[in-house]
Design a protein around this motif. Structure first.
Motif, short mmCIF file in Angstrom:
data_model
loop_
_atom_site.label_atom_id
_atom_site.label_comp_id
_atom_site.label_asym_id
_atom_site.label_seq_id
_atom_site.Cartn_x
_atom_site.Cartn_y
_atom_site.Cartn_z
N PRO A 1 0.88 -1.35 0.27
CA PRO A 1 0.23 -0.09 -0.27
C PRO A 1 1.22 1.18 0.02
CG PRO A 1 -0.99 -1.67 1.74
CD PRO A 1 0.39 -1.89 1.07
N SER A 2 0.49 2.15 -0.76
CA SER A 2 1.41 3.39 -0.98
C SER A 2 0.77 4.59 -0.88
CB SER A 2 1.98 3.79 -2.26
OG SER A 2 2.65 2.02 -2.29
N GLY A 3 -0.68 4.64 -0.02
CA GLY A 3 -1.40 5.48 0.74
C GLY A 3 -2.40 6.36 -0.15
N THR A 4 -3.65 6.76 0.16
CA THR A 4 -4.37 7.34 -0.26
C THR A 4 -4.11 7.43 -1.48
OG1 THR A 4 -4.72 8.97 0.77
CG2 THR A 4 -5.53 7.19 1.94
N LEU A 5 -5.25 8.08 -1.81
CA LEU A 5 -5.19 8.47 -3.76
C LEU A 5 -5.48 10.56 -3.45
CD1 LEU A 5 -7.95 6.77 -5.68
CD2 LEU A 5 -5.68 5.74 -5.82
N GLU A 6 -5.93 10.55 -2.60
CA GLU A 6 -5.60 11.83 -2.24
C GLU A 6 -4.33 12.46 -1.53
OE1 GLU A 6 -6.43 16.14 -2.03
OE2 GLU A 6 -7.59 14.72 -2.03
N GLN A 7 -3.44 11.53 -0.64
CA GLN A 7 -2.76 11.61 -0.63
C GLN A 7 -1.54 11.36 -2.05
OE1 GLN A 7 -1.45 12.95 1.60
NE2 GLN A 7 0.70 12.94 1.28
N THR A 8 -1.36 10.49 -2.88
CA THR A 8 -0.95 10.49 -4.54
C THR A 8 -1.26 11.34 -4.98
OG1 THR A 8 -1.74 8.14 -3.73
CG2 THR A 8 -0.71 9.41 -6.33
N ARG A 9 -1.79 12.28 -4.36
CA ARG A 9 -2.90 13.57 -5.72
C ARG A 9 -1.62 15.16 -5.32
NH1 ARG A 9 -8.18 11.21 -6.53
NH2 ARG A 9 -8.76 11.94 -4.56
N VAL A 10 -0.88 14.55 -3.82
CA VAL A 10 -0.80 16.30 -3.20
C VAL A 10 0.69 15.47 -3.99
CG1 VAL A 10 -0.03 16.81 -1.37
CG2 VAL A 10 -2.96 16.32 -1.64
N ASN A 11 0.94 14.18 -3.52
CA ASN A 11 2.32 13.89 -3.90
C ASN A 11 3.17 14.61 -4.72
OD1 ASN A 11 2.46 12.75 -0.88
ND2 ASN A 11 2.60 10.78 -1.97
N PHE A 12 1.96 14.50 -5.75
CA PHE A 12 2.71 14.81 -7.33
C PHE A 12 1.80 16.19 -7.76
CE2 PHE A 12 3.03 10.16 -6.64
CZ PHE A 12 4.13 9.85 -8.13
N ASN A 13 1.65 17.09 -6.93
CA ASN A 13 0.78 18.69 -7.28
C ASN A 13 -0.28 18.09 -8.39
OD1 ASN A 13 1.46 21.38 -7.04
ND2 ASN A 13 2.82 21.07 -9.09
N ALA A 14 -1.41 17.35 -7.69
CA ALA A 14 -2.60 17.13 -9.05
C ALA A 14 -3.51 17.06 -8.00
CB ALA A 14 -2.33 15.76 -9.84
N ALA A 15 -3.44 17.53 -6.62
CA ALA A 15 -4.86 17.81 -6.11
C ALA A 15 -5.37 19.32 -6.50
CB ALA A 15 -4.25 18.17 -4.82
N ASP A 16 -6.77 18.49 -5.99
CA ASP A 16 -7.84 19.28 -6.37
C ASP A 16 -8.46 19.83 -8.00
OD1 ASP A 16 -8.40 20.23 -3.73
OD2 ASP A 16 -6.78 21.14 -3.58
N PRO A 17 -8.32 18.73 -8.46
CA PRO A 17 -9.02 19.05 -10.06
C PRO A 17 -10.31 19.31 -10.23
CG PRO A 17 -8.29 16.52 -9.50
CD PRO A 17 -8.18 17.37 -8.13
N SER A 18 -10.33 20.15 -11.10
CA SER A 18 -10.98 20.28 -11.84
C SER A 18 -12.34 19.62 -13.11
CB SER A 18 -12.48 21.68 -11.56
OG SER A 18 -11.67 22.50 -12.19
N PRO A 19 -12.71 19.66 -13.56
CA PRO A 19 -12.79 19.34 -15.30
C PRO A 19 -12.49 20.40 -16.63
CG PRO A 19 -15.12 18.73 -14.27
CD PRO A 19 -14.79 19.47 -13.55
N GLN A 20 -11.81 21.86 -15.91
CA GLN A 20 -11.89 22.97 -15.77
C GLN A 20 -10.37 23.22 -15.96
OE1 GLN A 20 -14.40 22.95 -13.90
NE2 GLN A 20 -16.24 22.69 -15.66
N ALA A 21 -10.30 22.66 -15.03
CA ALA A 21 -8.17 22.66 -14.67
C ALA A 21 -8.09 21.46 -13.78
CB ALA A 21 -8.45 23.72 -13.74
N PHE A 22 -7.07 20.61 -14.61
CA PHE A 22 -6.98 19.68 -13.67
C PHE A 22 -5.02 19.24 -14.13
CE2 PHE A 22 -9.16 17.79 -16.45
CZ PHE A 22 -8.52 16.94 -17.69
N LYS A 23 -3.83 18.65 -14.18
CA LYS A 23 -2.91 18.24 -14.42
C LYS A 23 -3.00 16.55 -14.51
CE LYS A 23 -0.68 22.26 -11.80
NZ LYS A 23 0.40 22.58 -10.64
N VAL A 24 -1.80 16.40 -16.26
CA VAL A 24 -2.07 15.19 -16.37
C VAL A 24 0.02 15.26 -16.01
CG1 VAL A 24 -3.77 14.83 -17.24
CG2 VAL A 24 -1.95 15.33 -18.63
N CYS A 25 0.00 13.66 -15.89
CA CYS A 25 1.95 13.36 -15.91
C CYS A 25 1.99 12.44 -17.33
CB CYS A 25 1.78 12.29 -14.61
SG CYS A 25 1.71 13.06 -13.18
N GLY A 26 3.17 12.87 -17.67
CA GLY A 26 4.08 11.94 -18.48
C GLY A 26 5.77 12.08 -18.75
#
Length: 205
Positions: A21-46
Motif C-alpha cells: 500500500p502506498s497511501g490514499t489517492l488523495e495523498q497521491t494527488r498531493v504528492n504529485f502536485n495534482a490535487a483538487d482537480p476540476s474538469p476546467q483545470a487539472f494536470k496530467v503526468c507523462g
C-alpha cells in the motif's frame, strides 16, 4: 545472520509479487502536485515518473461527452465499473489528443517514437480522473481506494503501481490499470487479489 534472513525474506516477497500500500489517492494527488482537480483545470503526468506535467482544461461539451459514459444510474456495482471503464477510456483519448500523449502503447516505458507514459504517470492520471468522476457523483457503488505497488518479477518484470476502488457493499477492492492497455482501449478493472497473484488481466464488470 539476521540481516541476511531479512534480505532473503524481502527478495522472496519481491519474487512473489508482494503488494505494498502506498497511501490514499488523495495523498497521491498531493504528492504529485495534482490535487483538487476540476474538469476546467487539472494536470496530467507523462515522460516517465511524472517528469512532465501538462495543464489540461475540458470544455463543457468535452465533459458532457465523458458524462455520457454513464447513460443512467448504475443498477449494480458491476455495471458501475463498466460505465467507469468507458469514462476513463474517453478521458484518456481526449486528454491524449490535447497533450500529445495519444501515441502511448500498452505496457509502455521508453518508446522508440512518440510521447510515452509509464505506470506511475498512468496511476497519477487515473487518480485525477477518479476524483473528477467522484466529485461529479458517479461513484455510488464504489469509493476511491488507494495506490498499490506490486513487487518485481511480475507483470512483465516491472514493479507496477495502480489505483484501486472499493465496492461499498462488501469491501471488495478492484485495481484500475490503464497502463496495460493501448490508449483508446478499455482499462482493466479487476479483483485486487487476482491481480496481485499475477492472474491474466481481465475486466470484472
Amino acid at each position: 545472520m539476521g540481516i541476511l534472513r531479512t534480505v532473503g525474506v524481502v527478495c522472496a516477497m519481491a519474487l512473489a509479487g508482494c503488494v505494498t500500500p502506498s497511501g490514499t489517492l488523495e495523498q497521491t494527488r498531493v504528492n504529485f502536485n495534482a490535487a483538487d482537480p476540476s474538469p476546467q483545470a487539472f494536470k496530467v503526468c507523462g515522460d516517465i515518473g511524472c517528469a512532465n506535467q501538462v495543464p489540461v482544461s475540458l470544455t463543457r461539451a468535452e465533459w458532457r461527452h465523458v458524462q455520457r459514459a454513464f447513460p443512467r444510474r448504475a443498477r449494480t456495482p458491476g455495471e458501475e465499473r463498466k460505465f467507469l471503464a468507458e469514462a476513463l477510456r474517453r478521458l484518456e483519448v481526449m486528454v491524449g489528443d490535447k497533450t500529445g500523449y495519444n501515441t502511448d502503447e500498452a505496457f509502455s516505458g521508453i518508446q522508440l517514437s512518440g510521447n510515452t507514459q509509464d505506470c506511475i504517470d498512468e496511476m497519477v492520471n487515473a487518480a485525477v480522473y477518479l476524483e473528477l468522476l467522484d466529485n461529479a457523483g458517479y461513484l455510488r457503488h464504489h469509493q476511491q481506494g488507494r495506490r498499490l505497488t506490486l513487487g518485481m518479477m511480475t507483470r512483465r518484470f516491472w514493479t507496477h503501481t495502480v489505483v484501486t476502488i472499493v465496492q461499498r457493499s462488501n469491501g471488495q477492492e478492484f485495481i484500475i490499470d490503464t497502463w496495460a492497455v493501448k490508449i483508446g482501449e478499455l482499462p482493466y478493472i479487476m479483483d485486487r487479489d487476482a491481480w496481485a497473484t499475477n492472474e491474466p488481466f481481465r475486466r470484472d464488470f
